[in-house]
Write a protein that holds these residues in place. Structure first.
Motif, short mmCIF file in Angstrom:
data_model
loop_
_atom_site.label_atom_id
_atom_site.label_comp_id
_atom_site.label_asym_id
_atom_site.label_seq_id
_atom_site.Cartn_x
_atom_site.Cartn_y
_atom_site.Cartn_z
N SER A 92 0.81 -1.22 0.00
CA SER A 92 0.00 0.00 0.00
C SER A 92 0.85 1.27 0.00
O SER A 92 0.44 2.28 -0.55
N TYR A 93 2.05 1.21 0.60
CA TYR A 93 2.89 2.41 0.59
C TYR A 93 3.37 2.74 -0.82
O TYR A 93 3.44 3.90 -1.21
N PHE A 94 3.71 1.68 -1.55
CA PHE A 94 4.15 1.92 -2.93
C PHE A 94 2.99 2.44 -3.77
O PHE A 94 3.17 3.29 -4.64
N ASP A 95 1.84 1.92 -3.47
CA ASP A 95 0.65 2.36 -4.20
C ASP A 95 0.38 3.84 -3.92
O ASP A 95 0.20 4.64 -4.83
N LYS A 96 0.47 4.20 -2.63
CA LYS A 96 0.26 5.58 -2.22
C LYS A 96 1.28 6.50 -2.90
O LYS A 96 0.95 7.57 -3.41
N LEU A 97 2.51 5.99 -2.91
CA LEU A 97 3.62 6.78 -3.43
C LEU A 97 3.47 7.05 -4.94
O LEU A 97 3.69 8.16 -5.41
N ASP A 155 1.69 13.19 -5.94
CA ASP A 155 2.33 14.21 -6.78
C ASP A 155 3.70 14.61 -6.24
O ASP A 155 4.63 14.83 -7.01
N ASP A 156 3.80 14.71 -4.91
CA ASP A 156 5.06 15.11 -4.30
C ASP A 156 6.18 14.16 -4.69
O ASP A 156 7.29 14.57 -4.99
N PHE A 157 5.86 12.85 -4.66
CA PHE A 157 6.87 11.87 -5.02
C PHE A 157 7.34 12.10 -6.45
O PHE A 157 8.54 12.11 -6.73
N TRP A 158 6.42 12.30 -7.36
CA TRP A 158 6.81 12.45 -8.77
C TRP A 158 7.59 13.73 -9.00
O TRP A 158 8.50 13.77 -9.82
N TYR A 202 7.87 11.81 10.62
CA TYR A 202 8.02 10.50 11.28
C TYR A 202 7.23 9.40 10.59
O TYR A 202 6.72 8.49 11.23
N ASP A 203 7.11 9.49 9.27
CA ASP A 203 6.47 8.41 8.51
C ASP A 203 7.58 7.54 7.91
O ASP A 203 7.96 7.70 6.76
N PHE A 204 8.11 6.65 8.75
CA PHE A 204 9.27 5.87 8.32
C PHE A 204 8.95 4.91 7.20
O PHE A 204 9.80 4.59 6.38
N SER A 205 7.72 4.42 7.18
CA SER A 205 7.39 3.43 6.15
C SER A 205 7.33 4.08 4.78
O SER A 205 7.89 3.56 3.81
N TYR A 206 6.68 5.23 4.71
CA TYR A 206 6.63 5.94 3.43
C TYR A 206 8.06 6.29 2.99
O TYR A 206 8.44 6.07 1.85
N ALA A 207 8.87 6.79 3.95
CA ALA A 207 10.25 7.15 3.62
C ALA A 207 11.03 5.93 3.12
O ALA A 207 11.80 6.02 2.17
N SER A 208 10.79 4.78 3.76
CA SER A 208 11.48 3.57 3.32
C SER A 208 11.06 3.17 1.92
O SER A 208 11.89 2.72 1.12
#
Lengths: 269, 311
Positions: free
Chosen positions: B73-78, B82-85, B277-283
């Motif tokens: 789900s994190y990859f999906d969210k990412l 837009d910020d990621f892209w 502090y969103d370590f999973s998204y950062a990972s």
């Protein structure tokens, strides 16, 4: 021709370091002089030492400086010992599968260092390393490039020397400590210099691991000072000078050695 | 150690007949010598890397110390973020300026030092001083030096009647300026390695090509460039990897702004992990960054056959 070239290239070099010259000049000015005549390098009749006096007496700069020194010295010494022992294992003793394992080690050079900081942060939080200098020192000990350089050195280490030590009754450990280590001084000095400069420069790690100002290392101190004294540019320049001058002097004294070390590290790495 | 001591004594007795057992003793000790590195590598390289992958599919709450499985789900969210892209695009924009500029500048500087010139030591010192000085300190200097309205650079340009850009506060200029500062800082290393490579080109090859009637430029293209290509290749890899990790300029000068224009993937990782502090998204972003590094390295690794010339 040669003289013309010398003049042109010296000017190019000078332009290249203009920001640093400007930094040095501004650090001896009063705040209101900073932008007034930015290209008057020295106000001879009115040199201001106040920025330095302020920094050294009324700000925690000396604490930051000593924190930086502690981190650098301890990290470099541990890293050198670690790299030498490992390099000897993989370069000289060459146990089974040593080369295969070493390739796996080398692959780590391609991993962005920022990645391992995420789990490190979580782990350090559990063992209470956060906001201590240990958080900076411990991860610095394991450095793949250093291991690689020491391995390269021991790969071509003359076997006769060690065998002679065996003949006199030394074991592997003793011959390593008595013969191999002293003869590895040159590459270890190289590594030591390089590591000193790299660790002195580190900023990301202190930024995430340290919270209290009395634990800061110099780069983080500079950052916090900049946020706090946003418009006191002359003081910022003086602080930048304090951070740069020790490395600069070390560099100018050891220039030849330093250049060689970058080149050997680069070519072998 | 005692064991080896015994082996050594035995060896002494039987001399040449058993260099075998000596070798075996060395190998056994080799394994022992390597133990610290096994531990160190696992703790500081292998496990963290594994953990980053694990983190990217779990949700970790540092406050309540709970862990829940999230799947992809994190990859999906990412991928829908837009910020990621934007960060993705910024990373490549940075690379496109930083990599060629650093390589070219490094080569030119090495050629300058390789030419017949007086005061070589001094010029060389000028070229590498930015590389050895403390990065954060130089950034503080750049911050004032490039001050949009009052800084020395712009006041000089304005006194010439020009209308200079506002560098770090202008969305179009911020990222290129950071890339140029990155080049300025790092190029000393490239200069030194190129210089070493140039000095390694055998003189007789130049002489031979002069006899064949090649002029300076042709000699550079057909003799020098191919002979230094292994160094160029190595530097290309180093520069790409380094460029992907650029962080200091963003952290100190722009905080990823203005308007996200200097948020690269590394800065995005920093912000999501250590500010939100969103370590999973950062990972998850970290995993992507790792894959990008891997792909770029592999492309160049296989591409080198076309232009890298090993003697």
């Amino acid at each position: 021709m040669k003289i013309l070239r010398t003049i042109v290239f010296s000017l190019v070099g000078l332009i290249f370091v203009t920001p640093l010259i400007w930094m040095l000049s501004t650090s001896f000015k009063y705040e209101n002089q900073v932008f007034e005549k930015p290209f008057v390098l020295v106000h001879w009749d009115d040199i201001n030492f106040g920025n330095y006096r302020y920094l050294l007496t009324e700000s925690p700069v000396l604490t930051w400086l000593s924190n930086s020194l502690i981190v650098v010295v301890v990290s470099v010494l541990c890293r050198l010992l670690f790299a030498a022992v490992t390099g000897y294992a993989f370069g000289y003793l060459r146990f089974r599968y040593a080369n295969t394992i070493f390739l796996i080690y080398l692959a780590a050079l391609f991993i962005p260092y920022q990645l391992s900081l995420l789990p490190q942060f979580i782990a350090f939080r559990y063992i209470g390393f956060l906001d201590t200098l240990w958080a900076l020192i411990v991860p610095n000990i394991v450095d793949i490039l250093s291991i690689f350089l020491m391995r390269q050195f021991f790969l071509t280490f003359p076997r006769d020397f060690i065998h002679a030590a065996y003949m006199e009754g030394s074991g592997v450990v003793r011959s390593f400590v008595r013969i191999a280590l002293p003869l590895a001084q040159a590459p270890m000095l190289t590594l030591g210099i390089l590591s000193f400069f790299m660790i002195w420069d580190q900023y990301y790690q202190p930024l995430i691991f340290l919270k209290s100002p009395e634990m800061f290392t110099l780069p983080l101190g500079i950052h916090s000072f900049q946020t706090q004294f946003g418009h006191e540019y002359a003081k910022q320049m003086a602080l930048a000078c304090i951070a740069i001058v020790p490395v600069l002097i070390t560099f100018l004294i050891l220039q030849k050695r330093f250049v060689e070390s970058i080149v050997t590290a680069g070519i072998k790495g | 150690m005692d064991l080896t001591e015994v082996t050594v004594v035995e060896t002494k007795k039987r001399r040449a007949s058993n260099s075998h057992s000596l070798e075996r003793a060395e190998r056994r000790m080799g394994l022992i010598f390597a133990i610290p590195s096994f531990i160190g590598y696992s703790l500081f390289v292998a496990l963290p890397m594994l953990f980053v992958f694990v983190l990217s599919v779990f949700k970790i709450d540092l406050m309540s110390n709970t862990i829940t499985f999230q799947g992809m789900s994190y990859f999906d969210k990412l991928l829908h973020d837009d910020d990621f892209w934007k960060a993705f695009a910024n990373t490549f924009k940075y690379l496109v300026i930083y990599v060629p500029l650093t390589l070219l500048l490094g080569l030119v500087m090495a050629l300058i030092l390789h030419s017949r010139v007086y005061l070589r030591g001094m010029i060389r010192a000028f070229f590498i001083i930015p590389y050895i000085t403390t990065y954060i300190a130089t950034l503080v200097v750049w911050n004032v030096f490039l001050h949009p309205t009052e800084g020395p650079v712009n006041s000089l340009l304005m006194s010439w009647g020009l209308n200079p850009p506002h560098y770090m506060v202008d969305t179009r200029w911020a990222l290129p300026v950071l890339a140029v500062i990155g080049s300025w800082k790092d190029v000393g290393f490239h200069c030194l390695l190129f210089l070493a490579a140039l000095q390694g080109v055998p003189r007789d090859l130049y002489e031979a090509s002069s006899i064949d009637g090649a002029n300076g430029l042709a000699r550079f293209r057909h003799v020098t460039l191919p002979l230094i290509s292994p160094t160029s290749f190595f530097l290309l890899l180093i520069t790409i990897i380094g460029g992907l990790q650029a962080f200091y300029q963003m952290a100190l000068l722009t905080k990823g702004g203005p308007a996200f224009s200097t948020t690269t993937l590394t800065y995005h990782i920093y912000r999501t992990a250590f500010e939100y502090y969103d370590f999973s998204y950062a990972s998850a972003v970290g995993v992507i960054l790792f894959l990008i590094t891997l792909v770029l390295v592999l492309i160049n690794w296989f591409g080198q056959k076309k232009w890298v010339f090993y003697q």
